[in-house]
Design a protein around this motif. Structure first.
Motif, PDB file in Angstrom:
ATOM      1  N   ALA A  99       2.863  32.333 -30.394  1.00 23.39           N
ATOM      2  CA  ALA A  99       2.715  31.650 -29.112  1.00 23.39           C
ATOM      3  C   ALA A  99       1.261  31.688 -28.660  1.00 23.39           C
ATOM      4  N   GLY A 100       0.720  30.497 -28.347  1.00 19.68           N
ATOM      5  CA  GLY A 100      -0.648  30.403 -27.862  1.00 19.68           C
ATOM      6  C   GLY A 100      -1.680  30.112 -28.931  1.00 19.68           C
ATOM      7  N   LYS A 101      -1.233  30.006 -30.211  1.00 20.42           N
ATOM      8  CA  LYS A 101      -2.182  29.767 -31.297  1.00 20.42           C
ATOM      9  C   LYS A 101      -1.659  28.668 -32.217  1.00 20.42           C
ATOM     10  N   PRO A 102      -2.551  28.005 -32.960  1.00 22.48           N
ATOM     11  CA  PRO A 102      -2.074  27.086 -33.994  1.00 22.48           C
ATOM     12  C   PRO A 102      -1.210  27.832 -34.998  1.00 22.48           C
ATOM     13  N   HIS A 103      -0.259  27.131 -35.596  1.00 21.34           N
ATOM     14  CA  HIS A 103       0.627  27.771 -36.566  1.00 21.34           C
ATOM     15  C   HIS A 103      -0.198  28.314 -37.730  1.00 21.34           C
ATOM     16  N   PRO A 104      -0.004  29.598 -38.079  1.00 24.19           N
ATOM     17  CA  PRO A 104      -0.827  30.184 -39.145  1.00 24.19           C
ATOM     18  C   PRO A 104      -0.616  29.532 -40.507  1.00 24.19           C
ATOM     19  N   GLY A 105       0.511  28.822 -40.676  1.00 27.69           N
ATOM     20  CA  GLY A 105       0.763  28.156 -41.945  1.00 27.69           C
ATOM     21  C   GLY A 105       0.441  26.687 -41.957  1.00 27.69           C
ATOM     22  N   SER A 106      -0.150  26.163 -40.876  1.00 24.26           N
ATOM     23  CA  SER A 106      -0.446  24.731 -40.789  1.00 24.26           C
ATOM     24  C   SER A 106      -1.950  24.487 -40.821  1.00 24.26           C
ATOM     25  N   GLU A 107      -2.436  23.991 -41.950  1.00 26.06           N
ATOM     26  CA  GLU A 107      -3.854  23.671 -42.053  1.00 26.06           C
ATOM     27  C   GLU A 107      -4.238  22.561 -41.079  1.00 26.06           C
ATOM     28  N   ARG A 111     -14.698  22.327 -29.729  1.00 23.95           N
ATOM     29  CA  ARG A 111     -16.016  21.762 -29.427  1.00 23.95           C
ATOM     30  C   ARG A 111     -15.973  20.731 -28.297  1.00 23.95           C
ATOM     31  N   CYS A 112     -14.796  20.549 -27.702  1.00 22.82           N
ATOM     32  CA  CYS A 112     -14.618  19.509 -26.680  1.00 22.82           C
ATOM     33  C   CYS A 112     -14.444  20.130 -25.296  1.00 22.82           C
ATOM     34  N   GLY A 113     -15.386  19.841 -24.394  1.00 18.99           N
ATOM     35  CA  GLY A 113     -15.310  20.390 -23.050  1.00 18.99           C
ATOM     36  C   GLY A 113     -14.092  19.931 -22.259  1.00 18.99           C
ATOM     37  N   TRP A 114     -13.581  18.729 -22.557  1.00 23.89           N
ATOM     38  CA  TRP A 114     -12.446  18.186 -21.816  1.00 23.89           C
ATOM     39  C   TRP A 114     -11.111  18.812 -22.221  1.00 23.89           C
ATOM     40  N   ALA A 115     -11.081  19.558 -23.341  1.00 22.79           N
ATOM     41  CA  ALA A 115      -9.809  20.007 -23.927  1.00 22.79           C
ATOM     42  C   ALA A 115      -9.264  21.287 -23.305  1.00 22.79           C
ATOM     43  N   PHE A 116      -9.815  21.709 -22.174  1.00 17.81           N
ATOM     44  CA  PHE A 116      -9.328  22.930 -21.526  1.00 17.81           C
ATOM     45  C   PHE A 116      -7.874  22.751 -21.054  1.00 17.81           C
ATOM     46  N   GLY A 117      -7.184  23.878 -20.908  1.00 15.68           N
ATOM     47  CA  GLY A 117      -5.821  23.845 -20.390  1.00 15.68           C
ATOM     48  C   GLY A 117      -4.749  23.636 -21.434  1.00 15.68           C
ATOM     49  N   ARG A 118      -5.113  23.588 -22.717  1.00 16.19           N
ATOM     50  CA  ARG A 118      -4.120  23.329 -23.769  1.00 16.19           C
ATOM     51  C   ARG A 118      -3.383  24.610 -24.150  1.00 16.19           C
ATOM     52  N   GLU A 119      -2.164  24.446 -24.631  1.00 17.53           N
ATOM     53  CA  GLU A 119      -1.333  25.556 -25.090  1.00 17.53           C
ATOM     54  C   GLU A 119      -0.759  25.205 -26.456  1.00 17.53           C
ATOM     55  N   TRP A 120      -0.937  26.096 -27.422  1.00 13.56           N
ATOM     56  CA  TRP A 120      -0.360  25.913 -28.744  1.00 13.56           C
ATOM     57  C   TRP A 120       0.944  26.695 -28.849  1.00 13.56           C
ATOM     58  N   ASN A 121       1.994  26.034 -29.367  1.00 11.03           N
ATOM     59  CA  ASN A 121       3.253  26.709 -29.726  1.00 11.03           C
ATOM     60  C   ASN A 121       3.750  27.648 -28.625  1.00 11.03           C
ATOM     61  N   ARG A 139       0.380  21.365 -26.161  1.00 12.67           N
ATOM     62  CA  ARG A 139       0.738  20.769 -24.869  1.00 12.67           C
ATOM     63  C   ARG A 139      -0.353  21.022 -23.843  1.00 12.67           C
ATOM     64  N   TRP A 140      -0.589  20.003 -23.025  1.00 18.79           N
ATOM     65  CA  TRP A 140      -1.391  20.146 -21.817  1.00 18.79           C
ATOM     66  C   TRP A 140      -0.400  20.105 -20.650  1.00 18.79           C
ATOM     67  N   PRO A 141      -0.016  21.270 -20.093  1.00 21.49           N
ATOM     68  CA  PRO A 141       1.027  21.302 -19.063  1.00 21.49           C
ATOM     69  C   PRO A 141       0.674  20.483 -17.828  1.00 21.49           C
TER      70      PRO A 141
END
Length: 371
Positions: free
Chosen positions: A244-252, A263-273, A290-292
């Motif tokens: 929870a909170g990270k890219p899937h460790p098995g997904s390249e 590297r994208c300043g606009w991408a704040f607020g995202r949540e992985w898995n 997801r961006w809630p």
């Protein structure tokens, strides 16, 4: 009145179910330190699905199917091969500094060996093993260097533990429910070897009973089932859970997309898995990204999402999310590998447009009447 009472009952059952699988009293907390446990009351598919992403307090759980049990040594070999496959898929998550290694080329291989040596010098990892696994991850194939089984087991456990930042690693063995008495003996012997020599805990799922005083049975039957129709389904491939909170460790693909988003300043607020519920009456959703605040869901689809069952399930879930105000953007692994910049640009356009609309709406609502 009847409808209100039914809803209260459903809400209550949902709370019980969440506590059973994910709360402070979740069943896995009771069996995490038992060496070999027979899980009764759920199949491998249910267990893996409800521990994905891995909840706080759970050990790192790697599910490995064992289709045939011939001997203790054969089972140990199958498990170690499965764990090596899982650790290779998790690369470079467990090797700090290797995120930008594209490989396979001579310079990246040299860099991976240097990073492996640095990791071993600062931890209890075995240097030659980490180096061999780093090369394996870059090349996408089994290790060339042979190691004895105990070294393999200990080394793989440490790498998996570091990936999930957990002290305990559990091997969930999905086996046939019709094992003979002799096959059960071999399975239990292999499980105890993994515990004693590799430092794992082992959960077995499949049989209703195992005739051995060295195996602790534990009933994990959920008080309210939300996996109807899966009672007879066991996993047929190695399963590695998300964190929870990270890219899937098995997904390249997920890892590559996250490197671009960093590297994208606009991408704040995202949540992985990250699990979430649309309403108290809905089961938990776990989406890739997801961006809630912007109600934006991004799904990264591998080849398996083209299969009929999964494709139909994806469409059904998309409809539920859209009905509740979420936009769903789907990209294939190939799109991310071929042109991650285009994928990032498409997501940026949606997020920035959504924020612009929200900003204008807020400004309008806050303007005094008559101005």
């Amino acid at each position: 009145m009847h409808r209100a009472s039914s809803r209260d009952k459903l809400d209550g059952m949902s709370d019980i179910y969440e506590s059973h699988w994910h709360g402070a009293s979740a069943w896995y907390r009771a069996v995490s330190n038992i060496r070999v446990t027979l899980l009764v009351g759920a199949n491998a598919l249910e267990v893996a699905a409800n521990l994905d992403p891995l909840p706080p307090g759970a050990p790192a759980v790697i599910t490995i199917p064992i289709s045939i049990v011939r001997s203790q040594g054969q089972v140990v070999t199958l498990v170690l091969d499965g764990l090596e496959t899982a650790a290779r898929a998790m690369f470079p998550t467990w090797l700090p500094g290797a995120e930008d290694l594209a490989g396979p080329n001579r310079l990246d291989l040299m860099a991976a060996r240097k990073l492996a040596a640095d990791l071993a010098s600062q931890s209890d990892h075995f240097g030659p093993f980490v180096s061999a696994m780093a090369e394996s991850g870059l090349l996408g194939r089994s290790m060339n260097q042979p190691f004895i089984d105990r070294t393999l087991a200990e080394g793989l456990r440490r790498l998996i533990a570091s990936t999930y930042e957990r002290s305990l690693v559990t091997v969930l063995l999905s086996v046939d429910s019709t094992l003979t008495t002799e096959q059960q003996v071999q399975l239990v012997g292999a499980s105890e070897w993994l515990c004693q020599r590799g430092g794992f805990t082992v959960w077995i799922v499949g049989p209703d009973d195992i005739d051995s005083d060295r195996v602790q049975p534990f009933d994990i039957s959920p008080p309210a089932t939300k996996c109807a129709g899966t009672a007879a389904r066991n996993l047929v491939e190695i399963h590695v859970p998300a964190v929870a909170g990270k890219p899937h460790p098995g997904s390249e693909a997920e890892k590559k997309l996250e490197r671009a988003l960093l590297r994208c300043g606009w991408a704040f607020g995202r949540e992985w898995n990250q699990p979430f519920q649309l309403t108290p009456l809905h089961e938990r959703f776990v989406v890739d990204l997801r961006w809630p605040d912007e109600h934006c869901v991004v799904e990264v689809d591998g080849e398996d999402h083209r299969q009929k069952v999964k494709f139909e399930r994806d469409r059904e879930r998309d409809v539920v999310l859209q009905v509740h105000g979420h936009a769903v953007l789907r990209f294939t692994n190939r799109q991310i590998f071929d042109d991650v910049a285009a994928v990032v640009s498409a997501i940026e356009n949606f997020i920035e447009n959504k924020r612009s609309v929200t900003s204008r709406s807020t400004h309008t609502e806050g303007t005094p009447s008559g101005e």
